[in-house]
Write an enzyme that holds these catalytic residues in place. Structure first.
Site, PDB file in Angstrom:
ATOM      1  CB  THR A   1      -0.987  -0.191   1.248  1.00 36.03           C
ATOM      2  OG1 THR A   1      -1.975  -0.992   0.982  1.00 36.03           O
ATOM      3  CG2 THR A   1      -1.558   1.361   1.388  1.00 36.03           C
TER       4      THR A   1
ATOM      5  CG  ASN B   1      -6.187  -8.067  -5.927  1.00 36.84           C
ATOM      6  OD1 ASN B   1      -5.999  -7.013  -6.835  1.00 36.84           O
ATOM      7  ND2 ASN B   1      -6.793  -7.886  -5.140  1.00 36.84           N
TER       8      ASN B   1
ATOM      9  CD  GLN C   1      -1.869 -11.355  -5.097  1.00 40.69           C
ATOM     10  OE1 GLN C   1      -1.277 -12.444  -5.365  1.00 40.69           O
ATOM     11  NE2 GLN C   1      -2.444 -11.216  -3.866  1.00 40.69           N
TER      12      GLN C   1
ATOM     13  CB  SER D   1       3.761  -6.571  -0.419  1.00 42.13           C
ATOM     14  OG  SER D   1       3.424  -6.734   1.069  1.00 42.13           O
TER      15      SER D   1
ATOM     16  CG  HIS E   1       1.966  -9.552   3.638  1.00 44.58           C
ATOM     17  ND1 HIS E   1       0.618 -10.315   3.382  1.00 44.58           N
ATOM     18  CD2 HIS E   1       2.084  -8.446   3.003  1.00 44.58           C
ATOM     19  CE1 HIS E   1      -0.158  -9.387   2.865  1.00 44.58           C
ATOM     20  NE2 HIS E   1       0.332  -8.194   2.444  1.00 44.58           N
TER      21      HIS E   1
ATOM     22  CB  THR F   1      14.204   4.262  12.508  1.00 44.50           C
ATOM     23  OG1 THR F   1      14.448   5.565  12.860  1.00 44.50           O
ATOM     24  CG2 THR F   1      15.105   3.260  12.632  1.00 44.50           C
TER      25      THR F   1
ATOM     26  CB  CYS G   1      -7.192  -4.420   0.700  1.00 44.67           C
ATOM     27  SG  CYS G   1      -5.490  -5.090   1.490  1.00 44.67           S
TER      28      CYS G   1
END
Length: 392
Positions: free
Chosen positions: A70, A149, A178, A198, A200, A236, A325
């Site tokens: 995102t 997706n 994806q 991404s 995950h 950070t 999402c």
């Protein structure tokens, strides 16, 4: 228990979990600090970027670490739109993008940008000619996802990149969340300027990802402050998650051709089984090469998708309706509507997504559970149809 919702998220590799824990425990220094602990953390950060770069065939300097897909999409789209708005204010995307792309374009429209949402064909694929006809002198950005997706359609990214190479002032962004570690991808050969990823989705940790940026492409930062990530993304860096992400990507990219072949075998077996159930309608293309290897989407027309999901859950089988999402599971799928489906079909879409660790036996287990659920729920459809007929 059979988990078939890998397009929503994937279980992390055990090695990734162990690595993250070790880095959190031992290498907890701030990578911006000048003392020894900070230097160690900075070296780990740079080493992780080198691993990612090696896996994807890019330069380490092209990697901007973010909190996930995102943020990467927001940084790419907003950053490019604001950076190049002096060239023009026309943006192009498709009608089937992920909410983290679509909502950004909607917000930019409210700020005065002009957005064209391109239609797709019945299979969910963007026709390159449609994009060519939408380009104009005012166009500064084109954003097209690699793999849808929800339905799993592969978009013609390479052909789009070839077209946009003739329009050097247009920035080309790809949401590859994806697609990375599932399919081949070449940012350089396909002429992609920005690419969102991404962790995950390829068995890495949640809350971390990156944006690939071609050298020379400038972005207006969306997070300002300490100037980390070469000034493109202040804050950070989460060194443990970034190191874990690099390891997950390396592991996922190993033997990718063999994994790809295995996933396609699983997909074909699942598709063949679904086609034997008359109450179900397979979505997407019948051409193998146009569909992602890890996603199968179908509709149980007349039956709300969440009812099927919960019925399968009672049998310890876990699938999904659409993007995790998306706002409301009971709303009709905007992707299915864009494919020309009826509203009744668009509330009945179901997505199965698997990994290379699944086997044919898992697909058979799912099909047995699915047939059982369809047989259980189909009488409800007959009663509903009869009631509607009486009301008329």
């Amino acid at each position: 228990m059979l988990y078939l919702d890998n397009a929503a998220t994937t279980p992390p590799y055990n090695e990734v979990i162990d690595t993250i824990a070790e880095v959190m425990k031992v290498h907890y220094g701030n990578p911006s600090s000048i003392h020894g602990l900070g230097v160690q953390a900075e070296k780990l950060l740079q080493s992780a970027k080198e691993v990612i770069a090696g896996a994807l065939g890019v330069m380490p300097a092209s990697i901007i670490c973010t909190s996930g897909g995102t943020e990467s999409n927001n940084l790419a789209i907003r950053g490019a739109a604001y950076q190049y708005q002096n060239r023009g204010k026309h943006l192009i995307t498709t009608q089937i993008e992920h909410p983290s792309v679509k909502e950004v374009f909607l917000s930019l429209e409210r700020e005065g940008f002009r957005v064209t949402y391109l239609p797709v064909n019945r299979n969910g694929c963007l026709e390159v000619q449609t994009l060519q006809e939408a380009l104009c002198e005012d166009t500064i950005l084109v954003s097209v996802m690699y793999v849808n997706n929800e339905v799993g359609t592969i978009q013609p990214i390479q052909a789009i990149g070839k077209l946009l190479a003739k329009h050097p002032k247009v920035v080309f962004h790809v949401d590859a969340v994806q697609g990375i570690a599932k399919l081949p991808f070449s940012m350089k050969e396909w002429r992609v300027d920005l690419c969102s990823v991404s962790a995950h989705k390829f068995r890495g940790p949640k809350g971390v990802g990156f944006l690939l940026r071609r050298e020379g492409v400038q972005l207006r930062p969306q997070l300002v402050g300490g100037g980390q990530e070469n000034g493109f993304r202040s804050g950070t860096e989460n060194v443990p998650l970034i190191v874990g992400m690099a390891k997950a990507l390396r592991l996922s990219m190993q033997n990718l051709p063999e994994k790809l072949e295995h996933r396609y075998r699983l997909r074909q077996h699942l598709v063949n089984g679904i086609l034997t159930i008359p109450e179900l309608t397979l979505m997407g293309s019948e051409r193998h090469e146009e569909m992602a290897p890890h996603i199968v989407h179908f509709a149980f027309t007349g039956m709300k998708a969440e009812v099927v999901v919960h019925a399968l859950e009672q049998r310890q089988v876990y699938i999904s309706t659409k993007s995790a999402c998306a706002s409301d599971a009971s709303d009709p799928s905007e992707v299915m509507l864009a494919l020309g489906c009826t509203r009744e079909q668009a509330v009945s879409g179901l997505r199965v997504s698997f990994s290379d660790e699944h086997q044919i036996e898992d697909m058979e287990q799912f099909l047995l559970a699915l047939r059982d659920v369809v047989n259980e729920l189909s009488p409800m459809l007959s009663k509903s149809t009869a009631r509607k007929g009486q009301q008329k």
